[in-house]
Write a protein that holds these residues in place. Structure first.
Motif, PDB file in Angstrom:
ATOM      1  N   HIS A  49       0.825  -1.216   0.000  1.00  0.00           N
ATOM      2  CA  HIS A  49       0.000   0.000   0.000  1.00  0.00           C
ATOM      3  C   HIS A  49       0.856   1.261   0.000  1.00  0.00           C
ATOM      4  O   HIS A  49       0.531   2.247  -0.654  1.00  0.00           O
ATOM      5  CB  HIS A  49      -0.933   0.013   1.210  1.00  0.00           C
ATOM      6  CG  HIS A  49      -1.951  -1.063   1.196  1.00  0.00           C
ATOM      7  ND1 HIS A  49      -2.577  -1.479   2.342  1.00  0.00           N
ATOM      8  CD2 HIS A  49      -2.462  -1.831   0.199  1.00  0.00           C
ATOM      9  CE1 HIS A  49      -3.434  -2.450   2.058  1.00  0.00           C
ATOM     10  NE2 HIS A  49      -3.374  -2.673   0.755  1.00  0.00           N
ATOM     11  N   ILE A  75      -6.598   5.825  -5.837  1.00  0.00           N
ATOM     12  CA  ILE A  75      -6.831   4.691  -6.730  1.00  0.00           C
ATOM     13  C   ILE A  75      -7.359   5.207  -8.068  1.00  0.00           C
ATOM     14  O   ILE A  75      -8.149   6.144  -8.118  1.00  0.00           O
ATOM     15  CB  ILE A  75      -7.777   3.634  -6.127  1.00  0.00           C
ATOM     16  CG1 ILE A  75      -9.106   4.237  -5.683  1.00  0.00           C
ATOM     17  CG2 ILE A  75      -7.104   2.918  -4.979  1.00  0.00           C
ATOM     18  CD1 ILE A  75     -10.117   3.198  -5.203  1.00  0.00           C
ATOM     19  N   TRP A  81      -8.752  -2.424  -6.994  1.00  0.00           N
ATOM     20  CA  TRP A  81      -9.759  -2.123  -5.953  1.00  0.00           C
ATOM     21  C   TRP A  81     -11.157  -2.237  -6.551  1.00  0.00           C
ATOM     22  O   TRP A  81     -12.042  -2.853  -5.970  1.00  0.00           O
ATOM     23  CB  TRP A  81      -9.518  -0.706  -5.425  1.00  0.00           C
ATOM     24  CG  TRP A  81     -10.448  -0.248  -4.360  1.00  0.00           C
ATOM     25  CD1 TRP A  81     -11.653   0.381  -4.533  1.00  0.00           C
ATOM     26  CD2 TRP A  81     -10.264  -0.342  -2.947  1.00  0.00           C
ATOM     27  NE1 TRP A  81     -12.218   0.684  -3.328  1.00  0.00           N
ATOM     28  CE2 TRP A  81     -11.375   0.248  -2.333  1.00  0.00           C
ATOM     29  CE3 TRP A  81      -9.255  -0.866  -2.154  1.00  0.00           C
ATOM     30  CZ2 TRP A  81     -11.516   0.324  -0.961  1.00  0.00           C
ATOM     31  CZ3 TRP A  81      -9.388  -0.780  -0.770  1.00  0.00           C
ATOM     32  CH2 TRP A  81     -10.517  -0.194  -0.192  1.00  0.00           C
ATOM     33  N   ALA A 100      -8.649   5.466  -1.442  1.00  0.00           N
ATOM     34  CA  ALA A 100      -9.080   4.269  -0.722  1.00  0.00           C
ATOM     35  C   ALA A 100      -8.552   4.335   0.706  1.00  0.00           C
ATOM     36  O   ALA A 100      -7.343   4.426   0.913  1.00  0.00           O
ATOM     37  CB  ALA A 100      -8.563   3.020  -1.422  1.00  0.00           C
ATOM     38  N   LYS A 102      -7.493   2.462   3.490  1.00  0.00           N
ATOM     39  CA  LYS A 102      -7.079   1.066   3.603  1.00  0.00           C
ATOM     40  C   LYS A 102      -7.132   0.537   5.036  1.00  0.00           C
ATOM     41  O   LYS A 102      -7.423  -0.624   5.252  1.00  0.00           O
ATOM     42  CB  LYS A 102      -5.659   0.890   3.046  1.00  0.00           C
ATOM     43  CG  LYS A 102      -5.531   1.230   1.565  1.00  0.00           C
ATOM     44  CD  LYS A 102      -6.120   0.151   0.688  1.00  0.00           C
ATOM     45  CE  LYS A 102      -6.041   0.438  -0.780  1.00  0.00           C
ATOM     46  NZ  LYS A 102      -4.808   0.120  -1.433  1.00  0.00           N
ATOM     47  N   PRO A 162     -10.731  -9.672  -0.868  1.00  0.00           N
ATOM     48  CA  PRO A 162      -9.394  -9.401  -1.399  1.00  0.00           C
ATOM     49  C   PRO A 162      -8.407 -10.558  -1.329  1.00  0.00           C
ATOM     50  O   PRO A 162      -7.519 -10.657  -2.147  1.00  0.00           O
ATOM     51  CB  PRO A 162      -8.902  -8.223  -0.567  1.00  0.00           C
ATOM     52  CG  PRO A 162     -10.141  -7.587  -0.037  1.00  0.00           C
ATOM     53  CD  PRO A 162     -11.112  -8.709   0.152  1.00  0.00           C
TER      54      PRO A 162
END
Length: 183
Positions: A49, A75, A81, A100, A102, A162
């Motif tokens: 990330h 993003i 995503w 995003a 996270k 994910p």
């Protein structure tokens, strides 16, 4: 109790990696035995990330002790995503510039104090994006975490998983600011 908390921004992962991992390990102590939640896997996600465009963290400190944090990154419309969503997204969702969120987490003594919202709002306050998206486990806190995000203005847009050994998450989005009018 969120008074006396200093909020610090970070864009260099090397300066805050240890702090983020320590808070993560404390917050998820009951789940660290599960592969998806292991500190090693979290460290891998964090490293990935932190290399993405626009990565930024806000950490709340009480007397130089971290109370909690949030981090996010920008993003693109074709980012994984969006591609991992299990259902079609509402029209125009990926056309708006998006950040995003996270991770957002607080150590136990600061939960319920409003600090999570302060950290969240500070992280988004100077972002150039028009909207923010996040993923939440709808089972966390018996649904209370998702309910909190709804009170903050987020709305559900899809679901995704994910990682194969991780939970199915609810994808949510909300506006940060309205887009500038076109001429």
């Amino acid at each position: 109790m969120s008074e006396g908390i200093e909020l610090r921004h970070a864009t260099d992962i090397d300066a805050v990696r240890k702090t983020l991992i320590e808070v993560y390990a404390e917050v998820h102590a009951d789940h660290l035995h599960r592969p998806h939640y292991s500190v090693e896997r979290y460290g891998e996600r964090l490293a990935r990330h932190a290399t993405e465009p626009g990565w930024e963290a806000v950490i709340g400190y009480h007397d130089d002790q971290p109370a909690g944090y949030a981090y996010a990154n920008a993003i693109a419309p074709d980012d994984r995503w969006w591609r991992r969503m299990s259902t079609p997204l509402p029209e125009g969702t990926t056309e708006r510039s998006t950040v995003a969120l996270k991770e957002i987490m607080l150590r136990v003594p600061w939960r319920g104090t409003g600090l999570a919202r302060r950290i969240h709002d500070e992280l988004l306050a100077h972002r150039p994006e028009e909207q923010v998206s996040l993923l939440v486990n709808p089972l966390n806190g018996d649904g209370k975490v998702k309910d909190l995000y709804e009170r903050w203005g987020y709305r559900e847009i899809s679901m995704q998983q994910p990682s194969a050994d991780g939970p199915v998450l609810t994808a949510m989005v909300r506006a940060i600011r309205e887009p500038a009018p076109t001429e």
